[in-house]
Scaffold this active site. Structure first.
Site, mmCIF file in Angstrom:
data_model
loop_
_atom_site.group_PDB
_atom_site.id
_atom_site.type_symbol
_atom_site.label_atom_id
_atom_site.label_comp_id
_atom_site.label_asym_id
_atom_site.label_seq_id
_atom_site.Cartn_x
_atom_site.Cartn_y
_atom_site.Cartn_z
ATOM 1 N N LYS A 17 -36.703 -13.062 0.801
ATOM 2 C CA LYS A 17 -35.425 -12.375 0.593
ATOM 3 C C LYS A 17 -35.298 -11.230 1.589
ATOM 4 C CE LYS A 17 -33.635 -8.771 -1.713
ATOM 5 N NZ LYS A 17 -32.463 -8.569 -0.866
ATOM 6 N N GLU B 115 -45.654 -1.755 0.785
ATOM 7 C CA GLU B 115 -45.692 -0.657 1.758
ATOM 8 C C GLU B 115 -44.348 0.066 1.660
ATOM 9 O OE1 GLU B 115 -48.258 0.502 3.289
ATOM 10 O OE2 GLU B 115 -49.523 -1.136 2.583
ATOM 11 N N CYS C 233 -40.439 3.917 8.890
ATOM 12 C CA CYS C 233 -41.298 4.405 7.805
ATOM 13 C C CYS C 233 -42.323 5.382 8.351
ATOM 14 C CB CYS C 233 -41.981 3.244 7.106
ATOM 15 S SG CYS C 233 -42.832 2.152 8.246
ATOM 16 N N GLU D 81 -38.451 11.877 1.680
ATOM 17 C CA GLU D 81 -38.140 11.049 2.847
ATOM 18 C C GLU D 81 -36.617 11.073 3.070
ATOM 19 O OE1 GLU D 81 -38.344 6.682 2.607
ATOM 20 O OE2 GLU D 81 -39.504 6.727 4.469
HETATM 21 P P1 NAP Z 1 -35.132 -0.639 -0.265
HETATM 22 O O1 NAP Z 1 -33.807 -0.185 -0.653
HETATM 23 O O2 NAP Z 1 -36.295 -0.254 -1.110
HETATM 24 O O3 NAP Z 1 -35.053 -2.244 -0.142
HETATM 25 C C1 NAP Z 1 -36.141 -3.022 0.304
HETATM 26 C C2 NAP Z 1 -35.935 -4.458 -0.177
HETATM 27 O O4 NAP Z 1 -36.060 -4.505 -1.599
HETATM 28 C C3 NAP Z 1 -34.565 -5.028 0.161
HETATM 29 O O5 NAP Z 1 -34.691 -6.391 0.469
HETATM 30 C C4 NAP Z 1 -33.837 -4.849 -1.167
HETATM 31 O O6 NAP Z 1 -32.742 -5.721 -1.334
HETATM 32 C C5 NAP Z 1 -34.939 -5.184 -2.141
HETATM 33 N N1 NAP Z 1 -34.707 -4.752 -3.521
HETATM 34 C C6 NAP Z 1 -33.835 -3.807 -3.984
HETATM 35 N N2 NAP Z 1 -33.933 -3.711 -5.336
HETATM 36 C C7 NAP Z 1 -34.866 -4.609 -5.735
HETATM 37 C C8 NAP Z 1 -35.415 -4.979 -7.014
HETATM 38 N N3 NAP Z 1 -35.004 -4.400 -8.149
HETATM 39 N N4 NAP Z 1 -36.357 -5.941 -7.068
HETATM 40 C C9 NAP Z 1 -36.826 -6.521 -5.932
HETATM 41 N N5 NAP Z 1 -36.324 -6.217 -4.696
HETATM 42 C C10 NAP Z 1 -35.370 -5.259 -4.597
HETATM 43 O O7 NAP Z 1 -35.505 -0.166 1.214
HETATM 44 P P2 NAP Z 1 -34.555 -0.227 2.500
HETATM 45 O O8 NAP Z 1 -33.441 0.719 2.288
HETATM 46 O O9 NAP Z 1 -34.257 -1.629 2.830
HETATM 47 O O10 NAP Z 1 -35.556 0.309 3.631
HETATM 48 C C11 NAP Z 1 -35.859 1.652 3.830
HETATM 49 C C12 NAP Z 1 -37.172 2.054 3.165
HETATM 50 O O11 NAP Z 1 -38.203 1.167 3.591
HETATM 51 C C13 NAP Z 1 -37.658 3.435 3.550
HETATM 52 O O12 NAP Z 1 -38.149 4.079 2.407
HETATM 53 C C14 NAP Z 1 -38.796 3.159 4.521
HETATM 54 O O13 NAP Z 1 -39.749 4.173 4.622
HETATM 55 C C15 NAP Z 1 -39.361 1.912 3.945
HETATM 56 N N6 NAP Z 1 -40.150 1.174 4.941
HETATM 57 C C16 NAP Z 1 -41.512 1.161 4.816
HETATM 58 C C17 NAP Z 1 -42.290 0.502 5.759
HETATM 59 C C18 NAP Z 1 -43.775 0.451 5.628
HETATM 60 O O14 NAP Z 1 -44.383 -0.464 6.163
HETATM 61 N N7 NAP Z 1 -44.409 1.394 4.940
HETATM 62 C C19 NAP Z 1 -41.682 -0.142 6.844
HETATM 63 C C20 NAP Z 1 -40.291 -0.086 6.958
HETATM 64 C C21 NAP Z 1 -39.538 0.563 5.989
HETATM 65 P P3 NAP Z 1 -31.216 -5.242 -0.971
HETATM 66 O O15 NAP Z 1 -31.219 -4.956 0.479
HETATM 67 O O16 NAP Z 1 -30.441 -6.439 -1.329
HETATM 68 O O17 NAP Z 1 -30.970 -4.038 -1.808
#
Ligand code: NAP
Ligand code: MG
Length: 490
Positions: free
Chosen positions: A178, A253, A288, A389
């Protein structure tokens, strides 16, 4: 010709593209919100269930191939993506707004990851320590779990899915993937490249759709054996609990609040460049591992700040497809609002706004989510802009008396992904490597940027700390290891 190819815009389940869903996801360009990049079929819970069934069905046969055979599909996928590198780099820019240089780097990393894991596959066995008995052979053998659920964010919309799916596939698992709802088109292109490489049907199944629906199904479905997630702490913590409750192996992560420490021996020009490259350019702070705190020893503080502000003010913010732009827009309206909210919070909490702080206006910026690169000084460690963050080009600068205070401040956050020190003192570098509470530690490098043969992962709220990604270590998550004893009787 590659220019004429129409974009894949559906779900991909059991080797079929499905485009006739009730709803669709409209993917828009963050540098021009009127521009529709693509309209993509939106899956729901029952599509996710179909995808899981397809993955389960395909798994035995996929696992029965040799790792060399599985690896050859990855090499082929890499070469298809290489042929489309330019086109796909532009699509990344259109879909999430990083600069073309950063996007092209992400595409190259994707190609390299596929080739790397194809080669790692040739050597992905266990080990064979000699047995205590003369007539016994002892060895370990790695076996796939079965089906892997893969949930990914939008900021590295093709590299992150690749660094999860490549080791998952090599190990003999099948996948339900997904993507983030902001970047379904580039994710579909990755899936389409695997299809063109001849990957057997059902080995990768792709379901764009909402997190609470498709994401939740992947997290909790009985037939998903392992779940890998990258995204925010808020969502990841929920995924971790929900998947663990179902008895699944899970790896998350999550976010970061990554510091750079600059000590009294540092090359200040280098320190400023590391801060600029880690905190602002390319992704507008949306990594991140982005540098979001600069912790500066008072003896070099004035010199650092003067040069930093000058450099930040010289950055070019504009069309991310234009190679002269240092920064593009934020990836979404929500991301822009989030930055502007944190800028208000910083001011209210008493930090000094030294530069930036506004949405960019004027013709060039009219329909895009552009924000000025922003620096706050006089930041105290307990302020929200020093703790949370922000995920944007907003840097908190903290002044400290000495090295010990710098480390204390650096570790005073819930996150622990990456950290950097700029120093010419070997004792400080050594102490830093030992004392810093992060999974990635950089000396005289940006907090961003990793090499794929190295293990990747954070500590504290940046990670479940269960398994590492990337490197050979990635295979630990995607396999379980059997200890085998074979005794011959003659
Ligand atoms: P996010 O809002 O947490 O979403 C990540 C993924 O989870 C998306 O595919 C999202 O789908 C899905 N999701 C949302 N609600 C869910 C649920 N209840 N159950 C299962 N999946 C669900 O993060 P983002 O806004 O895409 O990305 C930014 C964040 O990612 C930042 O906090 C960044 O630091 C972190 N990040 C971490 C790393 C690392 O390796 N540590 C790398 C890159 C980014 P939808 O898009 O459909 O909501
Ligand atoms: Mg989100």
């Amino acid at each position: 010709m590659s220019e004429q190819r129409s974009k894949p815009t559906g779900l991909y389940i059991a080797g079929e593209w499905i485009t006739d869903t009730d709803e669709s996801i409209v993917s828009k360009n963050p540098s021009n919100s009127d521009e529709v990049v693509a309209e993509v079929a939106k899956g729901d819970r029952s599509d996710a269930q179909d995808a899981v069934d397809a993955a389960v069905h395909a798994q035995d046969e996929w696992a029965s191939l040799t790792t060399h055979e599985r690896g050859s599909y990855l090499h082929e996928t890499a070469s298809i993506i290489e042929d489309r590198k330019e086109e796909l780099s532009q699509l990344v820019v259109q879909e999430m707004g990083k600069t073309i240089g950063a996007a092209s780097g992400e595409l190259q990393r994707t190609i390299d990851l596929l080739n790397y894991y194809a080669e790692v596959a040739r050597d992905a066995g266990g080990n064979a320590p000699p047995s205590a008995s003369e007539n016994t052979l002892t060895y370990t053998q790695r076996e796939p779990w079965g089906t892997a659920g893969v949930i990914t964010p939008w900021n590295y919309p093709i590299a992150i899915p690749t660094w999860k799916m490549a080791p998952a596939l090599i190990a003999g698992n099948t996948v339900v993937f997904k993507p983030a709802s902001q970047t379904p088109t580039i994710a579909a292109e990755l899936v389409s490249a695997f299809e063109e490489a001849g990957l057997p049907e059902g080995v990768i199944n792709f379901v764009p759709g909402s997190g609470s629906d498709v994401g939740d199904e992947i997290t909790t479905n009985d037939d998903i054996d392992i779940v890998t997630f990258t995204g925010s702490y808020q969502v990841g913590d929920h995924v971790h609990t929900a998947a663990s409750d179902e008895g699944k192996r899970v790896q998350c992560e999550m976010g970061g609040k990554n510091p750079i420490i600059v000590d009294d021996s540092a090359d200040i020009d280098l320190a400023v460049e590391l801060t600029i490259n880690g905190g602002f350019t390319g992704l507008s702070g949306q990594a991140c591992t982005a540098t979001s705190r600069a912790i500066i020893l008072e003896s070099v503080y004035d010199e650092y700040i003067d040069r930093l502000i000058e450099r930040v003010e010289s950055l070019t913010v504009g069309d991310p497809l234009d190679e002269s732009s240092d920064m593009g827009p934020k990836s979404s309206a929500g991301g822009l609002e989030g930055d502007l909210d944190y800028i208000e919070i910083g001011k209210e909490d008493g930090a000094t706004l030294r530069t930036g702080g506004n949405r960019l206006e004027g013709d060039e910026y009219e329909d895009g989510y552009y924000v000025e690169p922003t620096v706050f000084t006089d930041v105290e460690p307990d302020m929200r802009i020093a703790q949370e963050e922000i995920f944007g080009p907003v840097l908190a600068v903290l002044e400290v008396a000495d090295y010990d205070e710098a480390i204390e401040v650096a570790n005073s956050v819930q996150y622990g992904l990456s950290a950097s020190i700029c120093t010419n003192r070997l004792d400080h570098a050594k102490q830093f490597v030992r004392d810093i509470e992060t999974g990635i530690v950089k000396v005289n490098q940006t907090s961003t940027g990793v090499e794929m043969q190295m293990p990747f992962g954070g500590r504290k709220q940046s990670s479940t700390e269960t398994f590492k990604e990337q490197g050979r270590q990635a295979l630990d998550f995607y396999t379980h290891e059997k200890a085998v004893y074979v005794t011959h009787t003659e």
